[in-house]
Design a protein around this motif. Structure first.
Motif, PDB file in Angstrom:
ATOM      1  N   ALA A  71      -5.309   6.421   5.100  1.00 61.28           N
ATOM      2  CA  ALA A  71      -4.344   5.342   5.307  1.00 61.28           C
ATOM      3  C   ALA A  71      -4.446   4.845   6.736  1.00 61.28           C
ATOM      4  N   VAL A 109       1.312   4.971   0.692  1.00 61.40           N
ATOM      5  CA  VAL A 109       0.677   6.028   1.475  1.00 61.40           C
ATOM      6  C   VAL A 109       1.362   7.348   1.144  1.00 61.40           C
ATOM      7  N   ILE A 159      -4.256   6.942   0.999  1.00 59.81           N
ATOM      8  CA  ILE A 159      -3.731   5.866   0.164  1.00 59.81           C
ATOM      9  C   ILE A 159      -3.603   6.357  -1.275  1.00 59.81           C
ATOM     10  N   LEU A 195      -4.602   1.627   8.806  1.00 62.40           N
ATOM     11  CA  LEU A 195      -4.166   0.260   8.554  1.00 62.40           C
ATOM     12  C   LEU A 195      -4.044  -0.519   9.856  1.00 62.40           C
ATOM     13  N   ARG A 218      -4.086   7.464   9.391  1.00 63.15           N
ATOM     14  CA  ARG A 218      -3.582   8.380   8.360  1.00 63.15           C
ATOM     15  C   ARG A 218      -2.060   8.245   8.209  1.00 63.15           C
ATOM     16  N   GLY A 219      -1.610   6.994   8.203  1.00 61.87           N
ATOM     17  CA  GLY A 219      -0.213   6.714   7.940  1.00 61.87           C
ATOM     18  C   GLY A 219       0.717   6.814   9.118  1.00 61.87           C
ATOM     19  N   VAL A 233       0.869  -1.175   0.000  1.00 62.01           N
ATOM     20  CA  VAL A 233       0.000   0.000   0.000  1.00 62.01           C
ATOM     21  C   VAL A 233       0.908   1.229   0.000  1.00 62.01           C
ATOM     22  N   LEU A 283      -8.941  -0.713   1.453  1.00 62.90           N
ATOM     23  CA  LEU A 283      -7.691  -0.160   0.939  1.00 62.90           C
ATOM     24  C   LEU A 283      -7.898   0.209  -0.518  1.00 62.90           C
TER      25      LEU A 283
END
Length: 435
Positions: free
Chosen positions: A396, A42, A48, A398, A429-430, A40, A390
């Motif tokens: 993002a 980011v 994403i 995860l 958000r990552g 993925v 996703l």
């Protein structure tokens, strides 16, 4: 909760992520089939940018640093029905009860012992941290006490804080209850919805007015529905043990005074609130084929909370029928006052067992349950495309699990069977949260 934990949950403590390629032996996008050795991408905006094979994305973006995870990477989970503010009532959810009345008595004895409004906010933050550690990144959180109202917004997580009404009758609503509720709505920041608690706990005219208030402001609606068969007796005829309990609580409801509505709780809620795709309900235990058809026609999802049902001692939902009829489903933990944990993946093994016990034989069962715990919850909260899958443009958010399928085992089966307690990292958000 410690000051350090609060800072870890506060969005202001999360630095913007650099663009990163997150890869794992297995990636489960939900919206598309699982990927062996997937990745993925980011972006630095916390969204994403791409999903695909690791080899393809690595070749297309050689300049982007890679974070390699072991196990399985999937979207952050969506808890579509919870009460985070009850996280300090966990002793109640650690034992079993003989039925709804017994659990109510235990809850009513413990609730007044919570000291000070701030305690509800502290408890909600604790519940949020526990959830994040279990891979849950989006919430349908029912808020009874306003000290817990801004917890989602302050933490920068996705979801809806549903302001709850409970015990409001028509006279009290007209005499100031409505104005006080509107002040709660206007004083909230964002992530907001409205929750008329249940057909047996809010007066008919108040439920109808709450529906109008929500729709005039574009807010989502959420209610408890058919959590036990006792509710059916009360709504149909104004009688039964739950009706007696409501009278003991001192709630003066028109539904009881007129001897019930002559219809099922689902039909009553639709007649009163006008169910629709902007509304989802929790539990849906005692719904017959006609009730389920009504909810499907309205596009109203059901949040399954099986471990809570088992703890309280009520009957399980008709899960095999829901699955066979293609009803929109999502998953909730309810609260620690009625469930053993806020780990949403802990709901899936008993749901799977129930579906098989009730006769559902589809090979898609594990994929359907995982969808309900992610994209199904996102859709129920009006957040499809933003969380729960996703896909490019989504947050993002995860969850990384220490789960790898065995030889010949589908990855969805592995996650359903062994995902509970297996989350090793959660990204919002990552950014890894809590840090």
């Amino acid at each position: 909760m410690s000051a350090r934990a609060e800072r870890a949950l506060d969005a202001r403590d999360a630095s913007p992520p650099a663009a990163t390629l997150h890869s794992a032996p297995w990636v489960v996008p939900i919206a598309t089939p699982p990927l062996r050795d997937g990745a993925v991408l980011v972006g630095d905006n916390g969204l994403i940018a791409a999903v695909g094979s690791r080899a393809r994305l690595r070749a297309a973006h050689p300049e982007v640093p890679e974070q390699r995870w072991e196990g399985t990477l999937l979207p952050g989970l969506v808890n579509a029905h919870t009460h985070l503010q009850y996280s300090d009532l966990d002793a109640l959810g650690a034992v079993s009860y003989d039925g709804f009345e017994a659990w109510c008595a235990a809850f009513d004895a413990r609730y007044p012992q919570v000291s000070g409004a701030a305690a509800w906010g502290d408890a909600a933050r604790r519940g949020l941290e526990l959830s994040l550690r279990a891979g849950v990144t989006c919430f349908g959180d029912v808020v009874t006490d306003d000290a817990a109202r801004e917890v989602l917004a302050a933490a920068g997580v996705a979801g809806v804080a549903f302001l709850e009404t409970l015990g409001d009758d028509e006279a009290g609503w007209a005499a100031g209850g409505r104005d006080r509720f509107l002040a709660r709505v206007e004083g909230a920041a964002r992530h907001l919805g409205i929750s008329p608690h249940a057909p047996y706990s809010v007066d008919t005219a108040v439920i109808a007015d709450l529906g109008r208030i929500a729709r005039a402001r574009g807010l989502r609606l959420h209610a408890h529905l058919a959590e036990s068969r006792l509710e059916h007796e009360l709504v149909l005829a104004g009688s039964g043990r739950l009706a007696a309990l409501v009278r003991d609580w001192g709630w003066s409801l028109a539904l009881l005074e007129r001897g019930g509505a002559g219809v099922s709780p689902a039909r009553y809620l639709d007649d009163t609130l006008a169910l629709g795709p902007d509304c989802h309900v929790a539990h849906g235990v005692a719904l017959d084929a006609a009730d389920r058809a009504l909810l499907r026609e309205r596009g109203t999802a059901v949040a399954l909370c099986l471990r809570s049902n088992l703890t309280i001692g009520v009957e399980p939902p008709p899960l095999a029928a829901y699955l066979a009829e293609r009803s929109p489903l999502c998953v909730g933990t309810d609260s620690l006052a009625s469930a053993p944990s806020l780990d949403l993946l802990g709901e899936l093994p008993p749901l799977r067992g129930l579906a098989r016990e009730q006769g559902y034989g589809g090979d898609d069962l594990d994929a359907r349950l995982l969808h309900a715990a992610t994209a199904g919850g996102a859709a129920a909260l009006g957040l499809a495309g933003t969380v729960g899958a996703l896909v490019p443009g989504a947050r993002a958010d995860l969850a990384i699990l220490d789960v790898t399928p065995e030889r010949g085992e589908a990855v969805e089966r592995a996650v359903v069977a062994r995902g509970a307690g297996a989350c090793v990292a959660t990204l919002v958000r990552g950014v890894v949260r809590p840090r």
